[in-house]
Design a protein around this motif. Structure first.
Motif, PDB file in Angstrom:
ATOM      1  N   MET A  11       0.976  -1.134  -0.132  1.00 20.24           N
ATOM      2  CA  MET A  11       0.055  -0.150  -0.072  1.00 20.24           C
ATOM      3  C   MET A  11       0.846   1.177  -0.073  1.00 20.24           C
ATOM      4  O   MET A  11       1.676   1.375   0.875  1.00 20.24           O
ATOM      5  N   LEU A  12       0.742   2.160  -1.016  1.00 19.46           N
ATOM      6  CA  LEU A  12       1.449   3.274  -1.180  1.00 19.46           C
ATOM      7  C   LEU A  12       1.321   4.297   0.158  1.00 19.46           C
ATOM      8  O   LEU A  12       0.245   4.633   0.235  1.00 19.46           O
ATOM      9  N   LEU A  13       2.135   4.674   0.646  1.00 12.30           N
ATOM     10  CA  LEU A  13       2.212   6.022   1.509  1.00 12.30           C
ATOM     11  C   LEU A  13       1.945   7.195   0.980  1.00 12.30           C
ATOM     12  O   LEU A  13       2.261   7.216  -0.313  1.00 12.30           O
ATOM     13  N   PRO A  14       1.367   8.253   1.500  1.00  2.51           N
ATOM     14  CA  PRO A  14       0.877   9.318   0.767  1.00  2.51           C
ATOM     15  C   PRO A  14       2.129  10.228   0.014  1.00  2.51           C
ATOM     16  O   PRO A  14       1.677  10.455  -1.171  1.00  2.51           O
ATOM     17  N   HIS A  15       3.138   9.949   0.461  1.00  2.26           N
ATOM     18  CA  HIS A  15       4.310  10.839  -0.343  1.00  2.26           C
ATOM     19  C   HIS A  15       4.884   9.814  -1.469  1.00  2.26           C
ATOM     20  O   HIS A  15       5.099  10.316  -2.476  1.00  2.26           O
ATOM     21  N   GLN A  16       4.601   8.522  -1.266  1.00  2.00           N
ATOM     22  CA  GLN A  16       4.776   7.566  -2.102  1.00  2.00           C
ATOM     23  C   GLN A  16       3.782   7.709  -3.321  1.00  2.00           C
ATOM     24  O   GLN A  16       4.175   7.480  -4.574  1.00  2.00           O
ATOM     25  N   GLN A  17       2.582   7.920  -3.047  1.00  2.00           N
ATOM     26  CA  GLN A  17       1.649   8.227  -4.117  1.00  2.00           C
ATOM     27  C   GLN A  17       1.738   9.398  -4.839  1.00  2.00           C
ATOM     28  O   GLN A  17       1.601   9.212  -6.013  1.00  2.00           O
ATOM     29  N   GLY A  18       2.576  10.456  -4.204  1.00  2.00           N
ATOM     30  CA  GLY A  18       2.715  11.746  -4.888  1.00  2.00           C
ATOM     31  C   GLY A  18       3.832  11.312  -5.818  1.00  2.00           C
ATOM     32  O   GLY A  18       3.825  11.827  -7.036  1.00  2.00           O
ATOM     33  N   GLN A  19       4.794  10.340  -5.612  1.00  3.46           N
ATOM     34  CA  GLN A  19       5.788   9.952  -6.719  1.00  3.46           C
ATOM     35  C   GLN A  19       5.330   9.484  -7.800  1.00  3.46           C
ATOM     36  O   GLN A  19       5.544   9.481  -8.943  1.00  3.46           O
ATOM     37  N   GLU A  20       4.327   8.589  -7.547  1.00  2.00           N
ATOM     38  CA  GLU A  20       3.477   7.841  -8.623  1.00  2.00           C
ATOM     39  C   GLU A  20       2.905   8.787  -9.373  1.00  2.00           C
ATOM     40  O   GLU A  20       2.967   8.759 -10.805  1.00  2.00           O
ATOM     41  N   VAL A  21       2.214   9.718  -8.990  1.00  3.71           N
ATOM     42  CA  VAL A  21       1.493  10.776  -9.537  1.00  3.71           C
ATOM     43  C   VAL A  21       2.508  11.411 -10.384  1.00  3.71           C
ATOM     44  O   VAL A  21       2.304  12.039 -11.677  1.00  3.71           O
ATOM     45  N   MET A  22       3.629  12.049  -9.918  1.00  2.22           N
ATOM     46  CA  MET A  22       4.706  12.627 -10.692  1.00  2.22           C
ATOM     47  C   MET A  22       4.988  11.932 -11.936  1.00  2.22           C
ATOM     48  O   MET A  22       5.160  12.462 -13.001  1.00  2.22           O
ATOM     49  N   ARG A  23       5.123  10.812 -11.890  1.00  3.88           N
ATOM     50  CA  ARG A  23       5.679   9.847 -13.201  1.00  3.88           C
ATOM     51  C   ARG A  23       4.650  10.038 -14.015  1.00  3.88           C
ATOM     52  O   ARG A  23       4.883  10.122 -15.272  1.00  3.88           O
ATOM     53  N   ASP A  24       3.316   9.997 -13.565  1.00  3.68           N
ATOM     54  CA  ASP A  24       2.364   9.749 -14.474  1.00  3.68           C
ATOM     55  C   ASP A  24       2.341  11.157 -15.394  1.00  3.68           C
ATOM     56  O   ASP A  24       1.811  11.320 -16.476  1.00  3.68           O
ATOM     57  N   ILE A  25       2.290  12.310 -14.490  1.00  2.00           N
ATOM     58  CA  ILE A  25       2.264  13.933 -15.169  1.00  2.00           C
ATOM     59  C   ILE A  25       3.383  13.764 -16.132  1.00  2.00           C
ATOM     60  O   ILE A  25       3.472  14.571 -17.216  1.00  2.00           O
ATOM     61  N   LEU A  26       4.585  13.598 -15.572  1.00  2.00           N
ATOM     62  CA  LEU A  26       5.868  13.504 -16.526  1.00  2.00           C
ATOM     63  C   LEU A  26       5.558  12.663 -17.866  1.00  2.00           C
ATOM     64  O   LEU A  26       6.148  13.280 -18.838  1.00  2.00           O
ATOM     65  N   GLN A  27       4.756  11.530 -17.948  1.00  3.35           N
ATOM     66  CA  GLN A  27       4.623  10.935 -18.813  1.00  3.35           C
ATOM     67  C   GLN A  27       3.638  11.659 -20.020  1.00  3.35           C
ATOM     68  O   GLN A  27       3.695  11.703 -20.972  1.00  3.35           O
ATOM     69  N   GLN A  28       2.706  12.374 -19.173  1.00  2.00           N
ATOM     70  CA  GLN A  28       1.484  13.162 -19.860  1.00  2.00           C
ATOM     71  C   GLN A  28       2.433  14.515 -20.697  1.00  2.00           C
ATOM     72  O   GLN A  28       2.029  14.886 -21.726  1.00  2.00           O
ATOM     73  N   TYR A  29       3.507  14.961 -19.837  1.00  3.48           N
ATOM     74  CA  TYR A  29       4.287  16.086 -20.386  1.00  3.48           C
ATOM     75  C   TYR A  29       5.189  15.781 -21.531  1.00  3.48           C
ATOM     76  O   TYR A  29       5.133  16.489 -22.650  1.00  3.48           O
ATOM     77  N   LEU A  30       5.674  14.351 -21.542  1.00  3.69           N
ATOM     78  CA  LEU A  30       6.477  13.937 -22.801  1.00  3.69           C
ATOM     79  C   LEU A  30       5.374  13.723 -24.080  1.00  3.69           C
ATOM     80  O   LEU A  30       5.755  13.965 -25.065  1.00  3.69           O
ATOM     81  N   ALA A  31       4.023  13.268 -23.775  1.00  3.81           N
ATOM     82  CA  ALA A  31       3.294  13.023 -24.768  1.00  3.81           C
ATOM     83  C   ALA A  31       2.891  14.528 -25.472  1.00  3.81           C
ATOM     84  O   ALA A  31       2.675  14.598 -26.659  1.00  3.81           O
ATOM     85  N   GLY A  32       2.866  15.579 -24.521  1.00  5.01           N
ATOM     86  CA  GLY A  32       2.439  17.002 -25.230  1.00  5.01           C
ATOM     87  C   GLY A  32       3.746  17.477 -26.056  1.00  5.01           C
ATOM     88  O   GLY A  32       3.443  18.184 -27.105  1.00  5.01           O
ATOM     89  N   LEU A  33       4.941  17.216 -25.465  1.00  7.24           N
ATOM     90  CA  LEU A  33       6.102  17.609 -26.452  1.00  7.24           C
ATOM     91  C   LEU A  33       5.901  16.990 -27.746  1.00  7.24           C
ATOM     92  O   LEU A  33       6.340  17.756 -28.779  1.00  7.24           O
ATOM     93  N   LYS A  34       5.767  15.633 -27.635  1.00  4.79           N
ATOM     94  CA  LYS A  34       5.777  14.979 -28.827  1.00  4.79           C
ATOM     95  C   LYS A  34       4.468  15.627 -29.891  1.00  4.79           C
ATOM     96  O   LYS A  34       4.605  15.620 -31.224  1.00  4.79           O
TER      97      LYS A  34
END
Length: 239
Positions: A34-57
């Motif tokens: 079970m992800l702790l709150p700060h670990q959930q934040g890290q997971e969301v950061m990775r998801d947003i970074l993936q979205q950011y890359l899609a925007g660049l493309k």
């Protein structure tokens, strides 16, 4: 210059995507728990970074086909993604999960029907970043996006500025390197962080002019968008 700039933007995006895959692979191989709150934040950061890359493309594809005006909305989204990733990194950097962070994470984890709007405002996110003492504000710059994006809006017979759009694209590509380093830091992935730092140094050595050409080519780009020599030297210290 158009082709060389677009090629460089594409190369930076490719490098970031490769490091992003390393981050996601490392996270996927971690023990199931079970992800702790700060670990959930890290997971969301990775998801947003993936979205950011899609925007660049997407911007790269639009520019290749001459659709300059259509990039405005994506640039706006990239700016929001940039702020969100910095915002989400703060609990890991200063050890404090604020009520705003809790509200943000609760919003992104809600059921689709309940997540139609952000529980916190863009102003609250920007204010939290500006007040943070654990980041280097000379590196993690928050600038008024409207000033630059307004130039991409056609006005009368004046077409959109392709030169500005390419400069903005390169600017956001370089910011992707910064965001990847930040995401790697809070995720404890030192190898990814060093890979991005080394690539940044490689860019400086192979094409020093890339850091100064905006001012020489297009005077309309806001000065705060350019990475100064001091900014580059502070990347390693800030991370």
């Amino acid at each position: 210059m158009y082709q060389s700039d677009m090629k460089l933007n594409h190369q930076i995006t490719q490098h970031v995507e490769m490091q992003m895959q390393r981050l996601k692979s490392s996270a996927a191989s971690a023990d199931e728990r079970m992800l702790l709150p700060h670990q959930q934040g890290q997971e969301v950061m990775r998801d947003i970074l993936q979205q950011y890359l899609a925007g660049l493309k997407a911007i790269s594809c639009l520019l290749d086909h001459g659709y300059v005006a259509q990039t405005r909305g994506i640039f706006q989204t990239l700016g929001d993604d940039y702020e969100d990733i910095i915002f989400l990194s703060l609990p890991s950097l200063d050890g404090e999960l604020t009520s705003l962070h809790k509200a943000y994470l609760k919003g992104v984890s809600s059921a689709p029907c309940e997540a139609c709007y952000s529980p916190i405002t863009r102003c609250e996110i920007r204010s939290t970043i500006k007040q943070a003492k654990t980041i280097n504000h000379n590196v993690f710059q928050i600038y008024p996006k409207k000033q630059a994006l307004q130039v991409l809006r056609p006005q009368g017979d004046k077409p959109c500025s392709t030169t500005l759009a390419i400069s903005l694209h390169r600017h956001y590509a370089h910011k992707a390197l910064l965001l990847t380093m930040l995401t790697a830091k809070v995720s404890g992935e030192d190898d990814v962080m060093r890979a991005c730092l080394n690539y940044r140094a490689h860019l400086e050595i192979s094409d020093e002019l890339v850091w100064q050409r905006d001012i020489e080519v297009h005077q309309e780009v806001p000065a705060s968008m350019h990475s100064s020599v001091n900014d580059r030297e502070e990347y390693a210290a800030a991370l």
